[in-house]
Design a protein around this motif. Structure first.
Motif, short mmCIF file in Angstrom:
data_model
loop_
_atom_site.label_atom_id
_atom_site.label_comp_id
_atom_site.label_asym_id
_atom_site.label_seq_id
_atom_site.Cartn_x
_atom_site.Cartn_y
_atom_site.Cartn_z
N GLN A 1 1.07 11.95 27.76
CA GLN A 1 1.28 11.05 26.62
C GLN A 1 0.54 11.50 25.36
OE1 GLN A 1 -0.09 7.44 28.63
NE2 GLN A 1 2.03 6.81 28.98
N PRO A 2 0.76 12.73 24.93
CA PRO A 2 0.05 13.23 23.73
C PRO A 2 0.37 12.40 22.49
CG PRO A 2 1.85 14.71 24.33
CD PRO A 2 1.71 13.71 25.45
N GLU A 3 1.51 11.74 22.46
CA GLU A 3 1.87 10.92 21.30
C GLU A 3 0.96 9.71 21.15
OE1 GLU A 3 4.14 9.22 24.79
OE2 GLU A 3 3.55 11.23 24.12
N LEU A 4 0.16 9.41 22.19
CA LEU A 4 -0.77 8.29 22.15
C LEU A 4 -2.19 8.72 21.76
CD1 LEU A 4 0.37 6.21 25.25
CD2 LEU A 4 0.99 5.91 22.85
N PHE A 5 -2.33 9.93 21.27
CA PHE A 5 -3.60 10.42 20.73
C PHE A 5 -3.42 10.45 19.21
CE2 PHE A 5 -6.78 14.24 20.99
CZ PHE A 5 -7.71 13.52 20.28
N LEU A 6 -4.08 9.51 18.53
CA LEU A 6 -3.87 9.31 17.10
C LEU A 6 -5.13 9.64 16.31
CD1 LEU A 6 -2.07 5.85 17.35
CD2 LEU A 6 -1.01 8.13 17.24
N LEU B 1 -6.31 2.01 13.42
CA LEU B 1 -6.09 2.81 14.62
C LEU B 1 -5.73 1.94 15.82
CD1 LEU B 1 -8.97 5.34 14.06
CD2 LEU B 1 -6.57 5.97 14.40
N VAL B 2 -6.45 0.83 15.99
CA VAL B 2 -6.15 -0.06 17.11
C VAL B 2 -4.74 -0.62 16.97
CG1 VAL B 2 -6.76 -2.25 18.23
CG2 VAL B 2 -8.55 -0.60 17.65
N THR B 3 -4.38 -1.04 15.78
CA THR B 3 -3.04 -1.59 15.54
C THR B 3 -1.97 -0.54 15.84
OG1 THR B 3 -3.86 -3.15 13.90
CG2 THR B 3 -1.51 -2.61 13.80
N ILE C 1 -2.28 7.26 9.45
CA ILE C 1 -2.40 7.50 10.89
C ILE C 1 -1.28 8.44 11.30
CG2 ILE C 1 -2.46 6.44 13.19
CD1 ILE C 1 -4.69 5.43 11.33
N ARG C 2 -1.64 9.44 12.10
CA ARG C 2 -0.64 10.37 12.63
C ARG C 2 -1.08 10.83 14.01
NH1 ARG C 2 -2.92 15.32 12.61
NH2 ARG C 2 -4.19 16.01 10.85
N ALA C 3 -0.18 11.50 14.69
CA ALA C 3 -0.51 12.08 15.99
C ALA C 3 -1.50 13.23 15.80
CB ALA C 3 0.75 12.58 16.69
N PHE C 4 -2.37 13.40 16.77
CA PHE C 4 -3.31 14.51 16.81
C PHE C 4 -2.55 15.83 16.79
CE2 PHE C 4 -5.30 17.73 19.49
CZ PHE C 4 -6.56 17.83 18.95
N ALA C 5 -3.10 16.82 16.12
CA ALA C 5 -2.59 18.20 16.13
C ALA C 5 -3.73 19.12 16.55
CB ALA C 5 -2.08 18.58 14.75
N GLY D 1 -10.99 9.14 11.66
CA GLY D 1 -10.94 8.24 12.81
C GLY D 1 -10.05 8.78 13.90
N THR D 2 -10.26 8.27 15.12
CA THR D 2 -9.46 8.68 16.27
C THR D 2 -9.29 7.51 17.24
OG1 THR D 2 -11.30 9.32 17.72
CG2 THR D 2 -10.46 11.02 16.24
N VAL D 3 -8.26 7.59 18.03
CA VAL D 3 -8.10 6.74 19.21
C VAL D 3 -7.18 7.46 20.18
CG1 VAL D 3 -6.12 5.38 18.37
CG2 VAL D 3 -7.67 4.40 20.06
#
Length: 139
Positions: free
Chosen positions: A42-47, A88-90, A4-8, A57-59
């Protein structure tokens, strides 16, 4: 191995293709604009969940100071049952906890009854409310 990582920005087209394959997109929402908007708040909350170079996967999460919300939770249909959604939820819950968020909620569309068992297994409680909304900007 899935991580899991932040969206780019380079993930944009793969993310939208995943959302389309899972039925998350709607004709009245422009996914490109949803991504652009999220990147300003809050871009850091787009995973994203990644396996090798593939987005699987995404959230999107958000926190307004009162409660957190989860949006656009998706996992590759061919990879269902591999724990991607749970990861992702975790990860989103942990990021929200770090912000001091005491509660997280999400909405499930009435035609997506199948996903409720997944959320039940994660400890989410169902409650009866009526969601209302108002469009402020047309896409």
């Amino acid at each position: 191995m899935t991580s899991i990582r932040a969206f780019a920005l380079r993930d944009t087209e793969s993310v939208i293709a995943l959302w389309q394959s899972t039925g998350l997109t709607r004709s009245w929402n422009n996914p490109h604009l949803d991504i652009q908007r999220k990147l300003t708040v809050q871009p850091e909350l787009f995973l994203v969940a990644v396996d090798a170079d593939d987005i699987v996967g995404t959230v999107m999460a958000g926190y307004d100071g009162h409660r957190g919300w989860l949006y656009y939770l998706a996992s590759d249909p061919a990879r269902r049952g591999q724990g991607i959604g749970r990861m992702l939820v975790t990860a989103a819950e942990n990021a929200l906890l770090e912000l001091g968020c005491p509660k997280v909620q999400l909405m499930v569309r009435p035609d997506n009854e199948d996903v409720l068992g997944f959320y039940d297994s994660l400890g989410y409680e169902r409650f009866q409310t009526t969601a209302t909304g108002k469009r402020l900007i047309s896409d």
